[in-house]
Structure formats: C-alpha cells, structure tokens
Design a protein around this motif. Structure first.
Motif, short mmCIF file in Angstrom:
data_model
loop_
_atom_site.label_atom_id
_atom_site.label_comp_id
_atom_site.label_asym_id
_atom_site.label_seq_id
_atom_site.Cartn_x
_atom_site.Cartn_y
_atom_site.Cartn_z
N LEU A 142 52.82 19.02 12.35
CA LEU A 142 53.37 20.28 11.86
C LEU A 142 52.26 21.27 11.50
O LEU A 142 52.38 22.46 11.76
CB LEU A 142 54.26 20.02 10.63
CG LEU A 142 55.68 19.56 10.90
CD1 LEU A 142 56.37 19.17 9.61
CD2 LEU A 142 56.49 20.66 11.62
N SER B 87 58.49 29.32 22.42
CA SER B 87 58.42 28.32 21.35
C SER B 87 59.49 27.25 21.46
O SER B 87 59.47 26.28 20.69
CB SER B 87 58.51 29.00 19.97
OG SER B 87 59.81 29.51 19.75
N HIS C 175 53.72 29.27 15.06
CA HIS C 175 55.14 29.48 15.36
C HIS C 175 55.78 30.37 14.31
O HIS C 175 56.50 31.32 14.63
CB HIS C 175 55.86 28.13 15.41
CG HIS C 175 57.36 28.26 15.39
ND1 HIS C 175 58.07 28.94 16.36
CD2 HIS C 175 58.30 27.79 14.51
CE1 HIS C 175 59.36 28.90 16.08
NE2 HIS C 175 59.53 28.20 14.96
N LEU C 176 55.50 30.09 13.03
CA LEU C 176 56.08 30.88 11.94
C LEU C 176 55.58 32.31 11.98
O LEU C 176 56.33 33.26 11.75
CB LEU C 176 55.75 30.23 10.60
CG LEU C 176 56.49 30.77 9.37
CD1 LEU C 176 57.99 30.59 9.54
CD2 LEU C 176 55.99 30.07 8.12
N SER D 212 59.92 22.93 19.79
CA SER D 212 61.07 22.17 19.34
C SER D 212 61.19 20.87 20.13
O SER D 212 61.44 19.80 19.57
CB SER D 212 62.34 23.02 19.49
OG SER D 212 63.49 22.27 19.20
N TYR E 154 53.08 24.51 13.51
CA TYR E 154 54.04 25.35 12.78
C TYR E 154 53.50 26.70 12.31
O TYR E 154 54.22 27.70 12.38
CB TYR E 154 54.62 24.57 11.60
CG TYR E 154 55.92 25.14 11.10
CD1 TYR E 154 57.10 24.95 11.82
CD2 TYR E 154 55.98 25.87 9.93
CE1 TYR E 154 58.31 25.46 11.37
CE2 TYR E 154 57.17 26.40 9.47
CZ TYR E 154 58.34 26.20 10.20
OH TYR E 154 59.52 26.73 9.76
N MET F 284 58.43 18.51 19.03
CA MET F 284 58.71 17.93 17.72
C MET F 284 59.71 16.79 17.85
O MET F 284 59.61 15.78 17.13
CB MET F 284 59.23 19.00 16.76
CG MET F 284 59.14 18.61 15.31
SD MET F 284 57.42 18.41 14.77
CE MET F 284 57.58 17.16 13.52
N LEU G 264 62.90 24.17 13.89
CA LEU G 264 62.45 23.68 15.19
C LEU G 264 63.56 22.91 15.92
O LEU G 264 63.33 21.86 16.52
CB LEU G 264 61.20 22.80 15.05
CG LEU G 264 59.91 23.53 14.65
CD1 LEU G 264 58.78 22.54 14.44
CD2 LEU G 264 59.52 24.56 15.71
#
Length: 369
Positions: free
Chosen positions: A83, A143, A90-91, A147, A87, A150, A128
């Motif tokens: 993560l 993105s 992505h965020l 997902s 992440y 993950m 995600l």
C-alpha cells in the motif's frame, strides 16, 4: 551457476510496456485527425501490456516475499508495504480529478465527458475496489490495474503458503483461473476476459500474477530451457508492429510468451539485445509514468488545446510536449513524493510494530515498597 535473482529483462520490459500504454492512450486524444485514427487502430493491443505488468509483479513479489509471509505480523507488514508503494500516488491523482469534478460542478471548467467523474465511484476508488465494482472507466482510469494488483496481493500470502507445500499447485492455478475466466466469459456472454477492466479486472490479473509466481518457483528449470538467440527482441518487436492483427486472446498469449522469454533470459543471466539498449535503467519510472500520463494529458493536451484555441491538426504539437512533461513529472514524483512518502510510511509501521508493550500497572498491594 546461474544468477536466478536478476530481473533486468523484466525491468526493461516494464518501462517499454508503460511507454506503449502511453502511446495507446495519447493516440486517442488525436483521433480527430488521420494520424490519430491510424494509431488508435494499430495500437489497441498495447492495452495488453498491462498483463505483462501482472506477470512481472507476480515474479518480483514471489522473489521478495516467498517464505516471508507466514504469520499475521509478516502478512500485515507485506500488505502495508505494498500500500505504501501504490496508494499515495493513486490518492494524489484521484484528488486531482475529484478537484476537477468540483470545478465542473460549479461551472469553473467544462468537459465533453462528464460521465468520467461520477462522485458515486469515489468509495470504490478509495478502497481500491474499482476493478470489480467501478461504474465505468472513471477519474484516473489506468488505476483500475492497482485494484487488480491489490486483489493479487491479498491472495499472495495464501498462495505462498500453498506453494510451500506443493509448487505445482501454482501452475495448476494459472491454468485453472484462465479456464474459469474463459468459461465465465462464454457463459455470461461477456467480452474476452483479456478485456475485463472495471468489471472483473482482478480476475483478469490473477492468471498472469500466478504465472509470474510460477516462473519464480521454477526459475532453476526455466534457466535450463534451450535459448533461441534474438527471440525476446524479435517477439516483442513483432507484437508491437503486428499485434493488432491478432484476436484478443491470441494477443494475450503472445504477451505471456514475451514475459516468459524475459524471465528465461533473467534466470539464465543472458545478455540480450534488450539489455544493450539499457531500457532497464529507466524501470524505476514505470509506475510514475503509468499513473501520471493521463493527468498530464488532461492538463497539456485537453486544457492546453482549449487555452490556445488549437485546431485538431495544430493539437498534434502537444503530443511531444506532453511526453516531455510526463518524463519530468514522473522523475519529480518518484524522487520528491513517492519515495520519501513510502519510506516514511514504512518506517512508521516498523516503529509501531517494534514498540515494546507497556509494562503492566502495579497495584498498591503489589508495590514493592
């Protein structure tokens, strides 16, 4: 004795794959002119380079963590580190598009595709889950593959435990998941599973990720396969030039073959033409480039052409500008944002994980005085 731990060929393929995805998506911005339409028609298969990412990811994750995720603490550490890697960017890109959606809502900006910014899709994006329950390709749409990744990361501890007992089970998983996807696609009447993105993208990723794991587990056997000089470079070039002529599932199989050839070269520590070009030197920029290329296109190509009032043909000049901006933005993101934040998050987790438990309180009756 072969060095079976190198991944230079796979690293080189990763940055080539990222570049191919950029070309595919940027071509779509210029489909109003003949050269853009030509590129769109002849680069559709570049979307399958994402599946190459999944194969390489399975190999690298197995290489780094196989045998090291066998209890709750190690599994938590593994998932947190993954993560911390994927992440933050992505965020950040999601926040960029949510801000843009706000500007559209209040009339401060306009778009020809308002359906790309549904607020109802934000929870899936944040969790995600948008490779499974996303309404459509929304916000920073590449993105979706995070997902899917993950999903594979969450399964990895169980798969690693299975592989410790019987390595051949992972090979069976590759075949089984591919067959299950094919049967579902036929029964449900969906598109070929190589095209699954926001509805089932995680299941698309699983055969490729498992293939990467299997390649790591059988790396010593793969290193002894007979080598065909020039096979990797020739197959990659042939796919780039002529892959659009192939049916979707055949093109996916070609991607798997290319990945296997790269793994074989790495496992056998062979020097190939791919290494001579030094693509692997830029592999650290793969994720940044992949995640930032659509936001860069939004700013440089879409907003830039409107601000400058460019005609469709004049807009073509923005393509090389966007690529240059992307290279700079990716480098800055990796050095100044992703790497420092990943280190901070990893160190914060380690500090919390190694913090000594508080000593039990001593009651008055237990006091030594």
């Amino acid at each position: 004795m072969h060095d079976t731990d190198g991944t230079r060929h796979q690293d080189g393929l990763r940055i080539i794959a990222a570049g191919a995805v950029v070309i595919l998506h940027y071509s779509d911005y210029f489909k109003d002119v003949p050269v853009g339409r030509f590129m769109v028609a002849h680069t559709w298969h570049f979307n399958l380079f994402v599946d190459l990412f999944f194969v390489v990811s399975g190999f690298v994750i197995a290489r780094q963590y196989f045998g090291r995720v066998n209890d709750a603490a190690s599994v938590s550490r593994f998932l947190w580190r993954r993560l911390a890697r994927i992440y933050p960017l992505h965020l950040a890109t999601l926040a960029f598009y949510v801000a843009l959606a706000g500007a559209l809502h209040f009339g401060a900006a306009r778009t020809d595709n308002p359906a790309r910014y549904p607020l109802s899709d934000i929870p899936a994006q944040l969790l995600l889950l948008h490779a499974f329950v996303g309404e459509r390709l929304t916000f920073n749409f590449p993105s979706w593959s995070l997902s899917a990744e993950m999903f594979c990361y969450l399964l990895f501890p169980a798969l690693a435990l299975l592989a410790q007992r019987r390595k051949e089970a992972i090979v069976a998983l590759v075949i089984g998941t591919a067959l299950a996807n094919s049967l579902w696609a036929c029964a449900a009447g969906t598109t070929p599973w190589a095209d699954w993105i926001n509805q089932g993208g995680g299941f698309r990723a699983l055969p490729a990720f498992s293939l990467g794991m299997a390649c790591h587990l059988f790396r010593e056997q793969i290193a002894r396969w007979p080598a065909i000089p020039g096979a990797l470079a020739a197959s990659l070039l042939a796919f780039i030039l002529f892959g659009s002529l192939l049916p979707t599932m055949t093109a996916l199989l070609a991607i798997y073959v290319i990945a296997l050839l790269a793994v074989q070269a790495d496992c056998a520590s062979r020097e190939t033409l791919l290494l001579k070009f030094g693509f692997d030197r830029w592999s650290s920029l793969t994720y940044s480039c992949y995640m930032l290329h659509i936001p860069v296109a939004t700013v440089v190509i879409t907003l830039g052409s409107r601000l400058l009032s460019l005609s469709p043909n004049e807009r073509l000049i923005l393509a090389p500008v966007a690529i240059i901006v992307l290279a700079v933005a990716s480098t800055l993101s990796l050095r100044s944002f992703e790497t420092p934040l990943r280190r901070y998050l990893t160190e914060a987790f380690e500090r919390r994980a190694t913090r000594p438990a508080p000593a039990p309180a001593i009651s008055r009756q237990e006091s030594p005085r």
